[in-house]
Design a protein around this motif. Structure first.
Motif, mmCIF file in Angstrom:
data_model
loop_
_atom_site.group_PDB
_atom_site.id
_atom_site.type_symbol
_atom_site.label_atom_id
_atom_site.label_comp_id
_atom_site.label_asym_id
_atom_site.label_seq_id
_atom_site.Cartn_x
_atom_site.Cartn_y
_atom_site.Cartn_z
ATOM 1 N N SER A 85 0.833 -1.195 0.000
ATOM 2 C CA SER A 85 0.000 0.000 0.000
ATOM 3 C C SER A 85 0.871 1.249 0.000
ATOM 4 C CB SER A 85 -0.888 0.008 1.247
ATOM 5 O OG SER A 85 -1.732 -1.119 1.260
ATOM 6 N N TRP A 97 -3.488 2.337 -2.695
ATOM 7 C CA TRP A 97 -4.054 1.279 -1.862
ATOM 8 C C TRP A 97 -5.091 0.523 -2.693
ATOM 9 C CZ3 TRP A 97 -4.369 0.771 3.903
ATOM 10 C CH2 TRP A 97 -3.306 1.425 4.539
ATOM 11 N N GLU A 98 -5.256 -0.747 -2.404
ATOM 12 C CA GLU A 98 -6.232 -1.527 -3.174
ATOM 13 C C GLU A 98 -7.653 -0.992 -2.997
ATOM 14 O OE1 GLU A 98 -4.114 -5.858 -3.666
ATOM 15 O OE2 GLU A 98 -4.905 -5.397 -1.693
ATOM 16 N N HIS A 99 -7.956 -0.399 -1.830
ATOM 17 C CA HIS A 99 -9.323 0.111 -1.643
ATOM 18 C C HIS A 99 -9.646 1.242 -2.609
ATOM 19 C CE1 HIS A 99 -7.393 2.884 1.564
ATOM 20 N NE2 HIS A 99 -7.766 3.670 0.585
ATOM 21 N N TYR A 157 -10.125 -1.383 -6.174
ATOM 22 C CA TYR A 157 -10.375 -2.811 -6.326
ATOM 23 C C TYR A 157 -11.816 -3.159 -6.715
ATOM 24 C CZ TYR A 157 -8.934 -7.622 -5.926
ATOM 25 O OH TYR A 157 -8.600 -8.913 -6.232
ATOM 26 N N SER A 205 -0.500 -2.925 3.802
ATOM 27 C CA SER A 205 -0.673 -4.314 3.397
ATOM 28 C C SER A 205 0.260 -5.205 4.194
ATOM 29 C CB SER A 205 -0.353 -4.458 1.906
ATOM 30 O OG SER A 205 -1.218 -3.657 1.143
ATOM 31 N N GLU A 258 -5.897 -5.853 1.350
ATOM 32 C CA GLU A 258 -7.300 -5.544 1.031
ATOM 33 C C GLU A 258 -7.859 -6.494 -0.028
ATOM 34 O OE1 GLU A 258 -6.631 -1.325 0.356
ATOM 35 O OE2 GLU A 258 -7.724 -0.827 2.182
ATOM 36 N N TYR A 272 -11.766 -7.399 0.253
ATOM 37 C CA TYR A 272 -12.490 -6.164 -0.039
ATOM 38 C C TYR A 272 -13.781 -6.363 -0.830
ATOM 39 C CZ TYR A 272 -12.813 -1.134 0.037
ATOM 40 O OH TYR A 272 -13.228 0.145 0.308
#
Ligand SMILES: [Fe+2]
Ligand SMILES: [Fe+2]
Lengths: 210, 235
Positions: free
Chosen positions: A124, A162-164, A167, B164, B203, B207
Motif C-alpha cells: 500500500s 491502496w487496493e481500496h 479494487y 498491506s 485488502e 475487499y
C-alpha cells in the motif's frame, strides 16, 4: 480542537467512469472518516501522555499519529487534486507544464514515468509529483502506507495506490486504474500548488479544524 | 457481482505440495559451466479445495481472483526476476543483484505466503474451524490462556497492520515458543521464526466481500482455519 472530514469538492459519482461512485463513497465516508477519527483519538492520547510527563506512552503513540494523520493529509490532498473527467486538462497548468517538459522532455514522457512508478509500488502507498522547497525542482516520489511527502517537498498531486482505491471497479487490473486516473487529475489545483508553498497545499487541513 | 463464480470448479491435483519450485520441468544445468542457467520454475500450486468451498467466510469470487490472478502474478514475477538475478550473477554484476533483491523478496514472499495460506485454510467439510489438538493446543493455552484469547490477540494484530501485510502465528526456532508477529507487504516468515498459521490482511483478500469492514473478515476466517495443517508445521 479536532479534525473533521472535509467535504468532497464534487459529487460521489462525478469522477465516473474513471472512479465509480461506490468506490468514492466508501473511500471518503468510511476510509477517510476512519483516519480522521483515529487521528483525533491519537492526538487526545498524546495530549494526555504529554501532560502526565509519560514519555514512553508519548513515544509509543507517535506511529498512530503518523499513520492516521498521514491518512487524513493524503486523502485531503487527493480529493482536491482530482476533478471530473474533461474539466481540467494538462494544458491549463502553464508554469507546471513548462517545468514538467524541462524535467521529463514532454507531458507524455512524464505521465509514462509516473505510471511506471505507481505500478512498481509494493504493497500500500502513494505516488506523488513533488516540488522540492530548496531547489524548486520536480520529482516523482512514492510514500509507503500513509506516510506523507517529506518535509522539504510540496505535494503537487498524489495518487492513492491502496487496493481500496480501485479494487471494487478494477479488481487486479491495476494498470487500467493507473491509465484512467489521468482523465481525472485536476491540473488547475496542481498548477496552484506548484506556484505556492507547503502552507498553500496544506491549507485544506486547517480549514477542517473545529 | 462482476462475474459469476458458482460454475467454476477447480479440483486439487494429486500434487499438493505448497511449493513446487525446482519441479521437474527443466534440466538443472545444460552444457558448460556459466553457459546456461536453466532452472526449475516456481509454479502456481492447485488449491486443495474448490474456489467456492470457503463460503460464506470467503467468497468464491475472491478466492478465484486471489489464487488465479494475484498469486499467479507473484509466481510469474518471481520467475522473471529470478532469471534476471541469475544473469546478474553470471555477469558478476553486484549492483544489479542488489537492485533485484527487493523484487525477489516481494514476489518470492508473495508466492511462499499464499502457498502456506491456502493450505492453512479448509472448508468446514474438510475440518475447517475444528480447534487444534495436541502439542499446538497445549502451547496456545500456555502462551495465551485459551484459543479464544489467542484469536482475540491475532485479530488485534491483524487490525493493527498499517497498510498491506500478514499476521502469523510463528514458532521461535531458538526457544520453541509460539507467538504472533505481523509482516509488511509480502515479507515472508524466514530466519529465526517458523510459520505456523498465516492470515492475509491485504485488502484484495477481503475487499470485494467485506469492503472497509475488515474486522468481520478477521472474525469469519476462524471458521475455515485448518488447524491440522498448523499442527504439522509445529516442531
Ligand atoms: Fe485511500
Ligand atoms: Fe493475498
Amino acid at each position: 480542537m479536532s479534525y473533521t472530514l472535509p467535504p468532497l469538492p464534487y459529487a460521489y459519482d462525478a469522477l465516473e467512469p474513471a472512479i465509480s461512485a461506490q468506490i468514492m463513497t466508501l473511500h471518503h465516508s468510511k476510509h477517510h472518516q476512519t483516519y480522521v477519527n483515529n487521528l483525533n483519538a491519537a492526538l487526545a492520547a498524546q495530549a494526555t501522555a504529554t501532560s502526565a510527563n509519560d514519555v514512553p506512552a508519548a513515544v509509543a503513540n507517535l506511529q498512530a499519529i503518523k499513520f492516521n494523520g498521514g491518512g487524513h493529509i493524503n486523502h485531503s490532498l487527493f480529493w482536491q487534486n482530482l476533478s471530473p473527467p474533461g474539466s481540467n486538462s494538462a494544458t491549463s497548468a502553464a508554469n507546471l507544464g513548462k517545468a514538467i517538459a524541462a524535467a521529463w522532455g514532454s507531458q507524455d514522457a512524464f505521465q509514462d514515468a509516473f505510471s511506471k512508478t505507481l505500478l512498481g509500488l509494493q504493497g500500500s502507498g502513494w505516488g506523488w509529483l513533488v516540488k522540492h522547497t530548496v531547489t524548486g525542482q520536480l520529482s516523482i516520489v512514492t510514500t509507503k502506507d500513509q506516510d506523507p511527502v517529506a518535509a522539504d517537498e510540496v505535494p503537487i498531486f498524489g495518487v492513492d495506490m491502496w487496493e481500496h482505491a480501485y479494487y471494487l471497479q478494477y479488481l487486479n487490473s491495476k494498470p487500467d486504474y493507473v491509465k484512467n486516473i489521468w482523465t481525472v487529475i485536476n491540473w488547475k489545483v496542481a498548477e496552484e500548488r506548484f506556484n505556492g508553498g507547503r502552507g498553500d497545499a496544506f491549507k485544506v487541513l486547517r480549514a477542517q479544524l473545529s | 457481482m462482476i462475474f459469476n463464480m458458482s460454475a467454476t470448479i477447480l479440483r486439487a491435483s494429486a500434487t499438493r505440495s505448497a511449493l513446487r519450485a525446482a519441479a521437474s520441468s527443466a534440466p538443472k544445468r545444460a552444457g558448460l559451466a556459466g553457459a546456461s542457467f536453466v532452472r526449475g520454475k516456481a509454479t502456481l500450486p492447485d488449491l486443495p479445495y474448490d474456489y467456492g468451498a470457503l463460503e460464506p467466510a470467503i467468497s468464491g469470487q475472491i478466492m478465484e481472483l486471489h489464487h488465479s490472478k494475484h498469486h499467479n502474478t507473484y509466481v510469474t514475477s518471481y520467475n522473471n526476476f529470478s532469471e534476471q538475478m541469475a544473469s546478474a550473477q553470471s555477469a558478476q554484476d553486484i549492483a544489479a543483484q542488489i537492485a533485484l533483491q527487493p523484487l525477489i523478496n516481494f514476489h518470492g514472499g508473495g508466492h511462499v505466503n499464499h502457498s502456506l495460506f491456502w493450505e492453512n485454510l479448509a472448508p468446514k467439510s474438510q475440518g475447517g474451524g475444528e480447534p487444534p489438538s495436541g502439542q499446538l493446543s497445549k502451547k496456545i493455552d500456555e502462551s495465551f490462556g485459551s484459543l479464544e484469547e489467542f484469536q482475540k490477540k491475532m485479530n488485534a494484530a491483524l487490525a493493527g497492520i498499517q497498510g498491506s501485510g500478514w499476521a502469523w502465528l510463528v514458532q521461535d526456532t531458538q526457544t520453541g515458543n509460539i507467538g504472533i508477529k505481523t509482516y509488511a507487504n509480502q515479507d515472508a516468515v524466514v530466519g529465526q521464526f517458523r510459520p505456523i498459521l498465516g492470515i492475509d490482511a491485504w485488502e484484495h483478500a477481503y475487499y470485494l466481500q467485506y469492503q472497509n469492514r475488515k474486522a468481520e473478515y478477521f472474525s469469519a476466517i476462524w471458521d475455515i482455519i485448518n488447524w491440522k495443517t498448523a499442527e504439522k508445521r509445529l516442531k
